[in-house]
Design a protein around this motif. Sequence first.
Motif, PDB file in Angstrom:
ATOM      1  N   LYS A  22      11.153 -26.696   9.077  1.00  0.00           N
ATOM      2  CA  LYS A  22      12.187 -25.647   9.043  1.00  0.00           C
ATOM      3  C   LYS A  22      12.544 -25.207  10.460  1.00  0.00           C
ATOM      4  N   ASN A  23      11.521 -24.980  11.287  1.00  0.00           N
ATOM      5  CA  ASN A  23      11.771 -24.416  12.616  1.00  0.00           C
ATOM      6  C   ASN A  23      12.374 -25.430  13.588  1.00  0.00           C
ATOM      7  N   ALA A  24      12.398 -26.714  13.198  1.00  0.00           N
ATOM      8  CA  ALA A  24      13.156 -27.698  13.978  1.00  0.00           C
ATOM      9  C   ALA A  24      14.563 -27.794  13.403  1.00  0.00           C
ATOM     10  N   THR A 129       8.889  -5.954  16.552  1.00  0.00           N
ATOM     11  CA  THR A 129      10.223  -5.587  17.018  1.00  0.00           C
ATOM     12  C   THR A 129      11.053  -6.816  17.386  1.00  0.00           C
ATOM     13  N   ARG A 130      10.390  -7.864  17.854  1.00  0.00           N
ATOM     14  CA  ARG A 130      11.028  -9.138  18.186  1.00  0.00           C
ATOM     15  C   ARG A 130      12.359  -8.976  18.921  1.00  0.00           C
ATOM     16  N   PRO A 131      12.299  -8.530  20.165  1.00  0.00           N
ATOM     17  CA  PRO A 131      13.538  -8.381  20.939  1.00  0.00           C
ATOM     18  C   PRO A 131      14.158  -9.738  21.301  1.00  0.00           C
ATOM     19  N   VAL A 132      15.415  -9.712  21.800  1.00  0.00           N
ATOM     20  CA  VAL A 132      16.069 -10.948  22.235  1.00  0.00           C
ATOM     21  C   VAL A 132      16.412 -10.878  23.723  1.00  0.00           C
ATOM     22  N   ASP A 133      15.700 -10.006  24.460  1.00  0.00           N
ATOM     23  CA  ASP A 133      16.019  -9.818  25.877  1.00  0.00           C
ATOM     24  C   ASP A 133      15.918 -11.111  26.691  1.00  0.00           C
ATOM     25  N   LEU A 134      14.970 -11.978  26.347  1.00  0.00           N
ATOM     26  CA  LEU A 134      14.806 -13.209  27.137  1.00  0.00           C
ATOM     27  C   LEU A 134      16.009 -14.137  26.943  1.00  0.00           C
ATOM     28  N   HIS A 135      16.547 -14.145  25.730  1.00  0.00           N
ATOM     29  CA  HIS A 135      17.751 -14.958  25.462  1.00  0.00           C
ATOM     30  C   HIS A 135      18.903 -14.426  26.337  1.00  0.00           C
ATOM     31  N   LEU A 136      19.063 -13.095  26.320  1.00  0.00           N
ATOM     32  CA  LEU A 136      20.231 -12.495  26.994  1.00  0.00           C
ATOM     33  C   LEU A 136      20.122 -12.622  28.511  1.00  0.00           C
ATOM     34  N   VAL A 171       6.392 -16.869  27.157  1.00  0.00           N
ATOM     35  CA  VAL A 171       6.865 -18.049  26.423  1.00  0.00           C
ATOM     36  C   VAL A 171       7.603 -17.618  25.160  1.00  0.00           C
ATOM     37  N   SER A 172       8.826 -18.096  24.989  1.00  0.00           N
ATOM     38  CA  SER A 172       9.590 -17.818  23.769  1.00  0.00           C
ATOM     39  C   SER A 172      10.214 -19.119  23.265  1.00  0.00           C
ATOM     40  N   VAL A 173       9.922 -19.423  22.023  1.00  0.00           N
ATOM     41  CA  VAL A 173      10.469 -20.627  21.398  1.00  0.00           C
ATOM     42  C   VAL A 173      11.994 -20.502  21.296  1.00  0.00           C
ATOM     43  N   GLY A 174      12.449 -19.402  20.725  1.00  0.00           N
ATOM     44  CA  GLY A 174      13.881 -19.235  20.491  1.00  0.00           C
ATOM     45  C   GLY A 174      14.682 -19.169  21.784  1.00  0.00           C
ATOM     46  N   ALA A 175      14.170 -18.435  22.782  1.00  0.00           N
ATOM     47  CA  ALA A 175      14.908 -18.321  24.046  1.00  0.00           C
ATOM     48  C   ALA A 175      14.981 -19.688  24.732  1.00  0.00           C
ATOM     49  N   THR A 314       0.668 -19.004  15.557  1.00  0.00           N
ATOM     50  CA  THR A 314       0.716 -17.722  14.847  1.00  0.00           C
ATOM     51  C   THR A 314       1.192 -17.914  13.409  1.00  0.00           C
ATOM     52  N   ASP A 315       2.010 -18.947  13.165  1.00  0.00           N
ATOM     53  CA  ASP A 315       2.518 -19.178  11.808  1.00  0.00           C
ATOM     54  C   ASP A 315       1.439 -19.692  10.847  1.00  0.00           C
ATOM     55  N   LEU A 316       0.216 -19.947  11.352  1.00  0.00           N
ATOM     56  CA  LEU A 316      -0.898 -20.309  10.454  1.00  0.00           C
ATOM     57  C   LEU A 316      -1.994 -19.246  10.456  1.00  0.00           C
ATOM     58  N   THR A 336      -2.070 -12.980  19.301  1.00  0.00           N
ATOM     59  CA  THR A 336      -1.548 -12.647  20.637  1.00  0.00           C
ATOM     60  C   THR A 336      -0.023 -12.771  20.720  1.00  0.00           C
ATOM     61  N   ILE A 337       0.631 -13.269  19.662  1.00  0.00           N
ATOM     62  CA  ILE A 337       2.075 -13.521  19.775  1.00  0.00           C
ATOM     63  C   ILE A 337       2.903 -12.349  19.225  1.00  0.00           C
ATOM     64  N   PHE A 338       2.565 -11.883  18.032  1.00  0.00           N
ATOM     65  CA  PHE A 338       3.324 -10.785  17.423  1.00  0.00           C
ATOM     66  C   PHE A 338       2.423  -9.570  17.239  1.00  0.00           C
ATOM     67  N   GLU A 339       2.994  -8.376  17.429  1.00  0.00           N
ATOM     68  CA  GLU A 339       2.158  -7.166  17.456  1.00  0.00           C
ATOM     69  C   GLU A 339       1.829  -6.614  16.081  1.00  0.00           C
TER      70      GLU A 339
HETATM   71  C1  UD1 Z   1       9.711 -18.920  16.535  1.00  0.00           C
HETATM   72  C2  UD1 Z   1       9.499 -19.385  15.114  1.00  0.00           C
HETATM   73  C3  UD1 Z   1       8.473 -18.505  14.408  1.00  0.00           C
HETATM   74  C4  UD1 Z   1       7.186 -18.461  15.224  1.00  0.00           C
HETATM   75  C5  UD1 Z   1       7.465 -18.076  16.665  1.00  0.00           C
HETATM   76  C6  UD1 Z   1       6.229 -18.174  17.563  1.00  0.00           C
HETATM   77  C7  UD1 Z   1      11.642 -20.316  14.537  1.00  0.00           C
HETATM   78  C8  UD1 Z   1      12.895 -20.212  13.728  1.00  0.00           C
HETATM   79  N1  UD1 Z   1      10.765 -19.324  14.409  1.00  0.00           N
HETATM   80  O1  UD1 Z   1      10.229 -17.589  16.463  1.00  0.00           O
HETATM   81  O2  UD1 Z   1       8.221 -19.050  13.112  1.00  0.00           O
HETATM   82  O3  UD1 Z   1       6.305 -17.502  14.650  1.00  0.00           O
HETATM   83  O4  UD1 Z   1       8.459 -18.947  17.235  1.00  0.00           O
HETATM   84  O5  UD1 Z   1       5.713 -19.465  17.525  1.00  0.00           O
HETATM   85  O6  UD1 Z   1      11.434 -21.290  15.255  1.00  0.00           O
HETATM   86  N2  UD1 Z   1      10.069 -12.167  22.640  1.00  0.00           N
HETATM   87  C9  UD1 Z   1      10.546 -11.213  23.510  1.00  0.00           C
HETATM   88  N3  UD1 Z   1      11.850 -11.314  23.925  1.00  0.00           N
HETATM   89  C10 UD1 Z   1      12.661 -12.317  23.521  1.00  0.00           C
HETATM   90  C11 UD1 Z   1      12.163 -13.304  22.645  1.00  0.00           C
HETATM   91  C12 UD1 Z   1      10.854 -13.193  22.224  1.00  0.00           C
HETATM   92  O7  UD1 Z   1       9.831 -10.290  23.889  1.00  0.00           O
HETATM   93  O8  UD1 Z   1      13.838 -12.351  23.942  1.00  0.00           O
HETATM   94  C13 UD1 Z   1       8.663 -12.075  22.173  1.00  0.00           C
HETATM   95  C14 UD1 Z   1       8.559 -11.935  20.655  1.00  0.00           C
HETATM   96  O9  UD1 Z   1       8.706 -10.596  20.239  1.00  0.00           O
HETATM   97  C15 UD1 Z   1       7.184 -12.484  20.392  1.00  0.00           C
HETATM   98  C16 UD1 Z   1       7.038 -13.586  21.451  1.00  0.00           C
HETATM   99  O10 UD1 Z   1       8.012 -13.286  22.448  1.00  0.00           O
HETATM  100  O11 UD1 Z   1       6.218 -11.488  20.636  1.00  0.00           O
HETATM  101  C17 UD1 Z   1       7.264 -14.984  20.919  1.00  0.00           C
HETATM  102  O12 UD1 Z   1       8.462 -15.048  20.198  1.00  0.00           O
HETATM  103  P1  UD1 Z   1       9.365 -16.352  20.112  1.00  0.00           P
HETATM  104  O13 UD1 Z   1       8.576 -17.531  20.586  1.00  0.00           O
HETATM  105  O14 UD1 Z   1      10.673 -16.093  20.748  1.00  0.00           O
HETATM  106  O15 UD1 Z   1       9.563 -16.477  18.542  1.00  0.00           O
HETATM  107  P2  UD1 Z   1      10.876 -16.917  17.758  1.00  0.00           P
HETATM  108  O16 UD1 Z   1      11.620 -17.945  18.525  1.00  0.00           O
HETATM  109  O17 UD1 Z   1      11.593 -15.701  17.287  1.00  0.00           O
END
Ligand code: UD1
Length: 431
Positions: A22-24, A129-136, A171-175, A314-316, A336-339
């Motif tokens: 799914k996440n790919a 809270t999962r912010p998107v600041d790193l993306h922006l 490290v951020s997967v989405g960013a 963290t997803d496991l 250590t990834i989500f609070e």
């Molecule tokens: C992706 C996965 C999710 C997985 C997570 C960590 C997808 C669709 N989802 O989520 O299943 O649990 O990776 O492996 O692939 N953060 C910031 N600022 C940002 C972005 C992230 O502070 O702009 C923080 C998040 O709040 C979190 C940490 O960074 O604490 C990691 O998040 P991130 O790797 O970005 O997770 P997602 O990409 O949302």
Amino acid sequence: MDKIRIRGGKPLRGTIPIGGAKNAALPLMTASLLTEGTLTLANLPHLADITTLANLLAQHGVDLRMDGHSPNGGHTGRVLSLTAKRISNTTAPYDLVRKMRASILVLGPLLARAGKARVSLPGGCAIGTRPVDLHLKGLQQLGARIELKEGYIDAEAPNGLSGAEIVFPSVSVGATENLLMAATLAGGETVLANAAREPEVTDLAVCLQAMGARIEGVGSDTLRIQGARSLSGTRHDIVPDRIEAGTYAMAAAIAGGEVELAGARPELMHAALEIIRQAGATVTPTKSGIMIRRIAGALRGTDVMTEPFPGFPTDLQAQIMALLTTAEGASMITETIFENRFMHVPELRRMGANINLHGASAMVRGVPRLTGAPVMATDLRASVSLVLAGLVAEGETLVNRVYHLDRGYERLEEKLAACGAEIERVKEAAA
Ligand code: UD1
């Protein structure tokens, strides 16, 4: 709303086919916005999150066609073709984005291809809270002008994006995925340092390369991208889902028995498989996947810390906690990834688990048995951890809010039932 009913105590025996990740799949689908050509994705899982993103992409002007099925470990994955000849609309509305945070992944591609994007802020979610600041910040470094207005991210790059060196502070997967996609169409060179190395990021990079993007360092924490004027379409097989595979590996370990995970890739799951071994199950790579076996002998407690790839995912975390509730001895699980990713703890306790929370750590003291109960969870992985606990609990467990499971597990109850679990979906009217 459907429920899942489980009567615990049955060992699992058989083969479980593992679907595409799914996440790919989600970032790969958004990569279709980068090209006029057709991107064909094979081994696509059939999940609610995929449908949500398909609806979002359709309203940006992407033409989506389901082209049938492709072989996948004895089962069939779907084949989806996406063509974004023209981006007809650059707004991702709140109503669609709020359903799934991964919708933020349209931001980079829209901005890079169309020069502008308006994407609803995803807001908080159950696991933090999962912010998107790193993306922006990253997109601003590529030259985008970004304003936050009325709950929306308003982004503009009328003269296109230009390459830059971006060092992610964490490290951020989405960013990483958003910036990687944006950089493929930015002028000049972009360097992404401290990039996520998750296999799903690598799968995206490999697909982008096949679309004509020039990317070095794929699989490492430093990605070097030479921007191109345009990309072309391609066909890509989605990597197998290591989280789905890890979940069923833990199901086999907790219930006992012998299960082959067809299509699973052990090299993408080292950390999780090592923990499963330490907990007392046998893990053997096979020709078509991985065999998990626990015939006799109790589970043993072990410590687990979640980390970015190649660490334990963290997803496991919720699933391994379910497993360790019945292991001999104590286990310390640190997130250590989500609070706020311990929502499964009160529900597991209601089934008889002995778990104490200390900040980001959970101390699990193994109990001889769990007992079935009606339970519910507020996120995908927490929900599935309750299913795993139900597989060994005495009596009946009824898992509510099954729509969370449908976001990330395809035919969960069928796959487990085929291996001998007493599990069924109860339609709302009959529940
Ligand atoms: C992706 C996965 C999710 C997985 C997570 C960590 C997808 C669709 N989802 O989520 O299943 O649990 O990776 O492996 O692939 N953060 C910031 N600022 C940002 C972005 C992230 O502070 O702009 C923080 C998040 O709040 C979190 C940490 O960074 O604490 C990691 O998040 P991130 O790797 O970005 O997770 P997602 O990409 O949302």
